[in-house]
Design a protein around this motif. Sequence first.
Motif, PDB file in Angstrom:
ATOM      1  N   HIS A 232     -49.699 -54.541  24.528  1.00  0.00           N
ATOM      2  CA  HIS A 232     -49.610 -53.587  24.460  1.00  0.00           C
ATOM      3  C   HIS A 232     -50.233 -52.493  23.148  1.00  0.00           C
ATOM      4  O   HIS A 232     -50.593 -51.000  23.660  1.00  0.00           O
ATOM      5  CB  HIS A 232     -48.049 -52.672  25.028  1.00  0.00           C
ATOM      6  N   CYS A 233     -49.475 -52.983  21.995  1.00  0.00           N
ATOM      7  CA  CYS A 233     -49.986 -52.360  20.690  1.00  0.00           C
ATOM      8  C   CYS A 233     -51.423 -52.546  20.491  1.00  0.00           C
ATOM      9  O   CYS A 233     -51.913 -51.102  20.435  1.00  0.00           O
ATOM     10  CB  CYS A 233     -49.731 -53.090  19.498  1.00  0.00           C
ATOM     11  N   ARG A 234     -51.871 -53.736  20.976  1.00  0.00           N
ATOM     12  CA  ARG A 234     -53.848 -53.469  20.906  1.00  0.00           C
ATOM     13  C   ARG A 234     -54.241 -53.033  22.248  1.00  0.00           C
ATOM     14  O   ARG A 234     -55.331 -52.067  22.019  1.00  0.00           O
ATOM     15  CB  ARG A 234     -54.443 -55.214  20.962  1.00  0.00           C
ATOM     16  N   ALA A 235     -53.808 -52.871  23.277  1.00  0.00           N
ATOM     17  CA  ALA A 235     -54.339 -52.023  24.220  1.00  0.00           C
ATOM     18  C   ALA A 235     -54.403 -50.845  23.702  1.00  0.00           C
ATOM     19  O   ALA A 235     -55.410 -50.237  24.092  1.00  0.00           O
ATOM     20  CB  ALA A 235     -53.019 -52.388  25.184  1.00  0.00           C
ATOM     21  N   TYR A 236     -53.577 -50.005  23.062  1.00  0.00           N
ATOM     22  CA  TYR A 236     -53.544 -48.613  22.870  1.00  0.00           C
ATOM     23  C   TYR A 236     -54.483 -48.305  21.262  1.00  0.00           C
ATOM     24  O   TYR A 236     -54.966 -47.220  21.702  1.00  0.00           O
ATOM     25  CB  TYR A 236     -52.171 -48.002  22.149  1.00  0.00           C
ATOM     26  N   GLN A 237     -53.875 -49.381  20.907  1.00  0.00           N
ATOM     27  CA  GLN A 237     -55.228 -49.476  19.728  1.00  0.00           C
ATOM     28  C   GLN A 237     -56.494 -49.215  20.008  1.00  0.00           C
ATOM     29  O   GLN A 237     -57.794 -48.141  19.767  1.00  0.00           O
ATOM     30  CB  GLN A 237     -55.539 -50.504  18.188  1.00  0.00           C
ATOM     31  N   LYS A 238     -56.572 -49.775  21.064  1.00  0.00           N
ATOM     32  CA  LYS A 238     -58.084 -49.847  22.197  1.00  0.00           C
ATOM     33  C   LYS A 238     -58.358 -48.632  22.144  1.00  0.00           C
ATOM     34  O   LYS A 238     -59.929 -48.192  22.264  1.00  0.00           O
ATOM     35  CB  LYS A 238     -58.702 -51.381  22.815  1.00  0.00           C
ATOM     36  N   ALA A 239     -57.840 -47.839  23.434  1.00  0.00           N
ATOM     37  CA  ALA A 239     -58.198 -47.185  23.953  1.00  0.00           C
ATOM     38  C   ALA A 239     -58.080 -45.665  22.999  1.00  0.00           C
ATOM     39  O   ALA A 239     -59.315 -44.971  23.595  1.00  0.00           O
ATOM     40  CB  ALA A 239     -56.973 -46.696  25.180  1.00  0.00           C
ATOM     41  N   LEU A 240     -57.170 -45.865  21.841  1.00  0.00           N
ATOM     42  CA  LEU A 240     -57.173 -44.607  20.898  1.00  0.00           C
ATOM     43  C   LEU A 240     -58.555 -44.592  19.828  1.00  0.00           C
ATOM     44  O   LEU A 240     -58.798 -43.610  19.776  1.00  0.00           O
ATOM     45  CB  LEU A 240     -56.134 -44.859  20.526  1.00  0.00           C
ATOM     46  N   ALA A 241     -59.056 -45.390  19.675  1.00  0.00           N
ATOM     47  CA  ALA A 241     -60.654 -46.125  19.147  1.00  0.00           C
ATOM     48  C   ALA A 241     -61.461 -45.266  19.914  1.00  0.00           C
ATOM     49  O   ALA A 241     -62.274 -44.748  19.245  1.00  0.00           O
ATOM     50  CB  ALA A 241     -60.688 -47.493  19.097  1.00  0.00           C
ATOM     51  N   GLU A 242     -60.965 -45.230  20.890  1.00  0.00           N
ATOM     52  CA  GLU A 242     -62.756 -44.802  22.241  1.00  0.00           C
ATOM     53  C   GLU A 242     -61.875 -43.025  21.999  1.00  0.00           C
ATOM     54  O   GLU A 242     -63.752 -43.015  22.167  1.00  0.00           O
ATOM     55  CB  GLU A 242     -62.161 -45.311  23.199  1.00  0.00           C
ATOM     56  N   LEU A 243     -61.751 -42.730  21.055  1.00  0.00           N
ATOM     57  CA  LEU A 243     -61.367 -41.440  20.771  1.00  0.00           C
ATOM     58  C   LEU A 243     -61.440 -41.004  19.863  1.00  0.00           C
ATOM     59  O   LEU A 243     -61.006 -40.263  19.035  1.00  0.00           O
ATOM     60  CB  LEU A 243     -60.131 -40.814  21.725  1.00  0.00           C
ATOM     61  N   GLY A 244     -61.602 -42.032  18.687  1.00  0.00           N
ATOM     62  CA  GLY A 244     -61.524 -42.385  17.108  1.00  0.00           C
ATOM     63  C   GLY A 244     -60.172 -41.754  16.829  1.00  0.00           C
ATOM     64  O   GLY A 244     -60.411 -41.457  15.626  1.00  0.00           O
ATOM     65  N   VAL A 245     -59.063 -42.074  17.581  1.00  0.00           N
ATOM     66  CA  VAL A 245     -57.658 -41.727  16.122  1.00  0.00           C
ATOM     67  C   VAL A 245     -57.914 -43.930  16.605  1.00  0.00           C
ATOM     68  O   VAL A 245     -57.585 -44.196  16.285  1.00  0.00           O
ATOM     69  CB  VAL A 245     -56.941 -42.043  17.601  1.00  0.00           C
ATOM     70  N   THR A 246     -57.232 -43.940  14.588  1.00  0.00           N
ATOM     71  CA  THR A 246     -56.584 -45.618  14.504  1.00  0.00           C
ATOM     72  C   THR A 246     -55.163 -45.239  14.042  1.00  0.00           C
ATOM     73  O   THR A 246     -54.429 -44.362  14.304  1.00  0.00           O
ATOM     74  CB  THR A 246     -57.035 -45.640  13.531  1.00  0.00           C
ATOM     75  N   ILE A 247     -54.883 -46.113  14.451  1.00  0.00           N
ATOM     76  CA  ILE A 247     -52.638 -46.774  14.666  1.00  0.00           C
ATOM     77  C   ILE A 247     -52.706 -47.991  14.515  1.00  0.00           C
ATOM     78  O   ILE A 247     -53.398 -49.032  14.903  1.00  0.00           O
ATOM     79  CB  ILE A 247     -52.214 -46.080  16.113  1.00  0.00           C
ATOM     80  N   SER A 248     -51.926 -47.625  13.708  1.00  0.00           N
ATOM     81  CA  SER A 248     -51.400 -49.255  13.031  1.00  0.00           C
ATOM     82  C   SER A 248     -50.288 -50.319  14.515  1.00  0.00           C
ATOM     83  O   SER A 248     -49.911 -49.270  14.416  1.00  0.00           O
ATOM     84  CB  SER A 248     -50.914 -49.157  11.459  1.00  0.00           C
TER      85      SER A 248
END
Length: 227
Positions: A27-43
Amino acid sequence: MTAGVKDLISTLIFDLDGTLADTEKLHCRAYQKALAELGVTISATEYEHHWIRRGRNIHEYVEVQRLDIDPDVVRVSKAAHFQRLAEASAEAMPGARSALKCFAGRKRLALATSSYRDAAQAVLGRLELATFFEYIATKEQAERVKPAPDILLHVARTLDVEAAACLVIEDSEKGVRAAAAAGMASIAIPNRQTAEHDFSAASVILDSLGELTPEFLEYFEPNHISN
């Protein structure tokens, strides 16, 4: 010992992510990928605090972080990424299948997850666990997710069983808080991501699913239940 405790508990309600399935990292990795597509980084730490511990969603994350992005777009993208990750690499937590098998036919088994149905189905399909459950409740069946008790109460109503007859198996603080609010006993089985959570609302804490056996329930006394 409380008389008839083993008979009082007729229904086991399992959480999915982090309890039966080692999927929070997906779930974390999926959110990281989805947010990265919009220029957002999440740890991973941010994800664990916001989603796993507090039980909050992407809309609340976008609001708290004051991001100029559409949370619904993130949700759709995350769902697609998670589907692929789950179908390719979802793994069961140690002892998950054995625990379900040993209670099948002895207790009524239900699943209550804050995940959307598509995500839950992807995991259950990969792990071949769906057939163990009499009823599966997902985010769509609850107005509020854990730590609110809504989904657990929904399961009890659907199965026509009293809250006192339910035992909830969870891995997180939000899960045991939801159980307490529903008037249900709970067993906490922390994992790496939830080891530091506050489990004071749990009836008991176990080290692994391997400890959850019919013999254990012979001596289990529910406590820490809110009215």
